[in-house]
Motif scaffolding. Structure first.
Motif, PDB file in Angstrom:
ATOM      1  N   MET A   1      -2.991   0.499 -14.033  1.00 24.35           N
ATOM      2  CA  MET A   1      -1.633   0.969 -14.312  1.00 24.35           C
ATOM      3  C   MET A   1      -1.026   0.140 -15.442  1.00 24.35           C
ATOM      4  O   MET A   1      -1.149  -1.075 -15.473  1.00 24.35           O
ATOM      5  CB  MET A   1      -0.773   0.860 -13.048  1.00 24.35           C
ATOM      6  CG  MET A   1       0.595   1.509 -13.179  1.00 24.35           C
ATOM      7  SD  MET A   1       1.520   1.492 -11.614  1.00 24.35           S
ATOM      8  CE  MET A   1       0.552   2.638 -10.641  1.00 24.35           C
ATOM      9  N   LEU A   2      -0.390   0.807 -16.389  1.00 28.01           N
ATOM     10  CA  LEU A   2       0.169   0.124 -17.551  1.00 28.01           C
ATOM     11  C   LEU A   2       1.385  -0.718 -17.154  1.00 28.01           C
ATOM     12  O   LEU A   2       2.211  -0.298 -16.358  1.00 28.01           O
ATOM     13  CB  LEU A   2       0.561   1.153 -18.613  1.00 28.01           C
ATOM     14  CG  LEU A   2      -0.616   1.947 -19.187  1.00 28.01           C
ATOM     15  CD1 LEU A   2      -0.121   3.058 -20.083  1.00 28.01           C
ATOM     16  CD2 LEU A   2      -1.577   1.037 -19.933  1.00 28.01           C
ATOM     17  N   LYS A   3       1.469  -1.900 -17.771  1.00 28.43           N
ATOM     18  CA  LYS A   3       2.470  -2.884 -17.366  1.00 28.43           C
ATOM     19  C   LYS A   3       3.446  -3.165 -18.504  1.00 28.43           C
ATOM     20  O   LYS A   3       3.021  -3.455 -19.633  1.00 28.43           O
ATOM     21  CB  LYS A   3       1.756  -4.173 -16.959  1.00 28.43           C
ATOM     22  CG  LYS A   3       2.607  -5.167 -16.183  1.00 28.43           C
ATOM     23  CD  LYS A   3       1.698  -6.254 -15.653  1.00 28.43           C
ATOM     24  CE  LYS A   3       2.408  -7.164 -14.688  1.00 28.43           C
ATOM     25  NZ  LYS A   3       1.506  -8.191 -14.140  1.00 28.43           N
ATOM     26  N   ILE A   4       4.732  -3.091 -18.213  1.00 28.06           N
ATOM     27  CA  ILE A   4       5.764  -3.252 -19.222  1.00 28.06           C
ATOM     28  C   ILE A   4       6.675  -4.430 -18.870  1.00 28.06           C
ATOM     29  O   ILE A   4       7.113  -4.557 -17.725  1.00 28.06           O
ATOM     30  CB  ILE A   4       6.605  -1.966 -19.354  1.00 28.06           C
ATOM     31  CG1 ILE A   4       5.706  -0.819 -19.827  1.00 28.06           C
ATOM     32  CG2 ILE A   4       7.777  -2.168 -20.319  1.00 28.06           C
ATOM     33  CD1 ILE A   4       6.399   0.518 -19.887  1.00 28.06           C
ATOM     34  N   LEU A   5       6.967  -5.255 -19.875  1.00 25.63           N
ATOM     35  CA  LEU A   5       7.889  -6.375 -19.712  1.00 25.63           C
ATOM     36  C   LEU A   5       9.249  -5.981 -20.291  1.00 25.63           C
ATOM     37  O   LEU A   5       9.340  -5.544 -21.441  1.00 25.63           O
ATOM     38  CB  LEU A   5       7.353  -7.607 -20.445  1.00 25.63           C
ATOM     39  CG  LEU A   5       8.265  -8.835 -20.469  1.00 25.63           C
ATOM     40  CD1 LEU A   5       8.470  -9.386 -19.053  1.00 25.63           C
ATOM     41  CD2 LEU A   5       7.693  -9.911 -21.393  1.00 25.63           C
ATOM     42  N   ILE A   6      10.298  -6.117 -19.488  1.00 24.84           N
ATOM     43  CA  ILE A   6      11.660  -5.830 -19.938  1.00 24.84           C
ATOM     44  C   ILE A   6      12.410  -7.140 -20.095  1.00 24.84           C
ATOM     45  O   ILE A   6      12.583  -7.879 -19.124  1.00 24.84           O
ATOM     46  CB  ILE A   6      12.406  -4.927 -18.944  1.00 24.84           C
ATOM     47  CG1 ILE A   6      11.639  -3.624 -18.712  1.00 24.84           C
ATOM     48  CG2 ILE A   6      13.821  -4.635 -19.442  1.00 24.84           C
ATOM     49  CD1 ILE A   6      12.233  -2.776 -17.586  1.00 24.84           C
ATOM     50  N   ASN A  24       8.248   6.751 -13.711  1.00 31.92           N
ATOM     51  CA  ASN A  24       7.282   7.375 -14.608  1.00 31.92           C
ATOM     52  C   ASN A  24       5.886   6.762 -14.506  1.00 31.92           C
ATOM     53  O   ASN A  24       5.027   7.026 -15.353  1.00 31.92           O
ATOM     54  CB  ASN A  24       7.792   7.301 -16.046  1.00 31.92           C
ATOM     55  CG  ASN A  24       8.826   8.368 -16.340  1.00 31.92           C
ATOM     56  OD1 ASN A  24       8.488   9.489 -16.736  1.00 31.92           O
ATOM     57  ND2 ASN A  24      10.100   8.052 -16.130  1.00 31.92           N
ATOM     58  N   GLY A  25       5.677   5.936 -13.487  1.00 37.60           N
ATOM     59  CA  GLY A  25       4.331   5.469 -13.191  1.00 37.60           C
ATOM     60  C   GLY A  25       3.912   4.150 -13.800  1.00 37.60           C
ATOM     61  O   GLY A  25       2.736   3.782 -13.751  1.00 37.60           O
ATOM     62  N   TYR A  26       4.864   3.405 -14.371  1.00 34.36           N
ATOM     63  CA  TYR A  26       4.529   2.115 -14.968  1.00 34.36           C
ATOM     64  C   TYR A  26       4.809   0.970 -13.992  1.00 34.36           C
ATOM     65  O   TYR A  26       5.671   1.078 -13.117  1.00 34.36           O
ATOM     66  CB  TYR A  26       5.349   1.881 -16.240  1.00 34.36           C
ATOM     67  CG  TYR A  26       5.088   2.915 -17.316  1.00 34.36           C
ATOM     68  CD1 TYR A  26       3.918   2.894 -18.061  1.00 34.36           C
ATOM     69  CD2 TYR A  26       6.017   3.918 -17.577  1.00 34.36           C
ATOM     70  CE1 TYR A  26       3.679   3.848 -19.040  1.00 34.36           C
ATOM     71  CE2 TYR A  26       5.787   4.888 -18.556  1.00 34.36           C
ATOM     72  CZ  TYR A  26       4.609   4.836 -19.280  1.00 34.36           C
ATOM     73  OH  TYR A  26       4.369   5.787 -20.242  1.00 34.36           O
ATOM     74  N   THR A  27       4.094  -0.133 -14.169  1.00 34.26           N
ATOM     75  CA  THR A  27       4.412  -1.378 -13.483  1.00 34.26           C
ATOM     76  C   THR A  27       5.366  -2.162 -14.388  1.00 34.26           C
ATOM     77  O   THR A  27       5.177  -2.185 -15.599  1.00 34.26           O
ATOM     78  CB  THR A  27       3.141  -2.200 -13.230  1.00 34.26           C
ATOM     79  OG1 THR A  27       2.266  -1.461 -12.380  1.00 34.26           O
ATOM     80  CG2 THR A  27       3.479  -3.521 -12.549  1.00 34.26           C
ATOM     81  N   VAL A  28       6.379  -2.798 -13.790  1.00 36.25           N
ATOM     82  CA  VAL A  28       7.439  -3.421 -14.577  1.00 36.25           C
ATOM     83  C   VAL A  28       7.690  -4.851 -14.116  1.00 36.25           C
ATOM     84  O   VAL A  28       7.666  -5.148 -12.927  1.00 36.25           O
ATOM     85  CB  VAL A  28       8.749  -2.606 -14.457  1.00 36.25           C
ATOM     86  CG1 VAL A  28       9.891  -3.306 -15.185  1.00 36.25           C
ATOM     87  CG2 VAL A  28       8.554  -1.198 -15.012  1.00 36.25           C
ATOM     88  N   LYS A  29       7.933  -5.736 -15.096  1.00 37.47           N
ATOM     89  CA  LYS A  29       8.433  -7.081 -14.804  1.00 37.47           C
ATOM     90  C   LYS A  29       9.715  -7.274 -15.603  1.00 37.47           C
ATOM     91  O   LYS A  29       9.782  -6.910 -16.779  1.00 37.47           O
ATOM     92  CB  LYS A  29       7.411  -8.152 -15.192  1.00 37.47           C
ATOM     93  CG  LYS A  29       7.886  -9.580 -14.858  1.00 37.47           C
ATOM     94  CD  LYS A  29       6.828 -10.606 -15.200  1.00 37.47           C
ATOM     95  CE  LYS A  29       7.290 -12.026 -14.861  1.00 37.47           C
ATOM     96  NZ  LYS A  29       7.457 -12.230 -13.418  1.00 37.47           N
TER      97      LYS A  29
END
Length: 223
Positions: A1-6, A24-29
């Motif tokens: 799963m694609l991971k996004i840093l905010i 929308n299916g993303y992993t988030v930090k």
């Protein structure tokens, strides 16, 4: 799963971005400043960064500049209240890949994230083979039947995109967003012009051909 840093110091806005991306299916930090973003990037891998500009400790410009100087090519979508051209220019000069001005439409944000990730995937894979034809990203070179052709960047990326998914139809707008960018001033006729050039270059190719889906877009088919 694609991971996004905010990286965003406004907690409510950060939580909104995270909520939409999770849906929308993303992993988030989430982090609240540029320094914490750098620490997070040192500790783990992220596929994309969404960053505010005005943050404590390390601002968005400095965050991106430090990443690029360190050789980190992770795509960055900068979201900011600054809408002056000079602010936007500074963002791109620092190494930002895309830029949105607050208040933003979160659905548009998701579209931009998707486009950035697709372009990053194309670049990271570096090489594509279809039959006996080899496309090499590092040199924009297409080799077939022992002969190599160096293409202009946009032509290469367009062909690379189509040959990556033989048989799949791409609309002109999809190709515009992926290759020219979501903010491009060019219209979809640009895609038709580049497709025409590619057909002329590879009309004798025995591995693939580019097919027009009338009223829709294009696809590559294996021969």
């Amino acid at each position: 799963m694609l991971k996004i840093l905010i990286a965003e110091d406004d907690r409510e806005l950060r939580r909104l971005f995270a909520h939409v991306l999770l849906k929308n299916g993303y992993t988030v930090k989430e982090v609240g400043n540029g320094k914490d973003a750098l620490d997070a990037l040192d500790a783990e891998y992220f596929d994309l960064i969404i960053s505010d500009i005005m943050m404590p400790k390390v601002d968005g410009y400095e965050l991106v500049r430090l990443l690029r100087e360190a050789g980190n090519t992770t795509p960055v979508l900068m979201i900011t209240a600054k809408d002056a051209f000079d602010d936007m220019r500074q963002g791109f000069v620092s190494g930002t890949d895309d830029y949105m001005v607050k208040p933003i439409n979160v659905n548009e944000m998701v579209l931009r994230v998707q486009a950035l990730l697709r372009r990053a995937q194309m670049i990271n894979e570096r090489k594509q083979t279809i039959g006996g034809t080899v496309l090499e990203c590092d040199t924009f070179t297409v080799t077939a039947d022992g002969a190599s052709t160096v293409l202009p960047q946009k032509e290469f990326m367009l062909l690379y995109k189509l040959t990556s998914y033989p048989g799949r139809i791409f609309t002109r707008q999809q190709l515009m967003d992926d290759i020219w960018g979501y903010d491009s001033d060019s219209d979809t006729h640009t895609v038709d012009v580049h497709i025409g050039r590619l057909r002329d270059r590879f009309k004798e190719n025995r591995d693939f051909k580019i097919v027009t889906m009338r009223g829709v877009g294009y696809k590559v088919v294996k021969l």
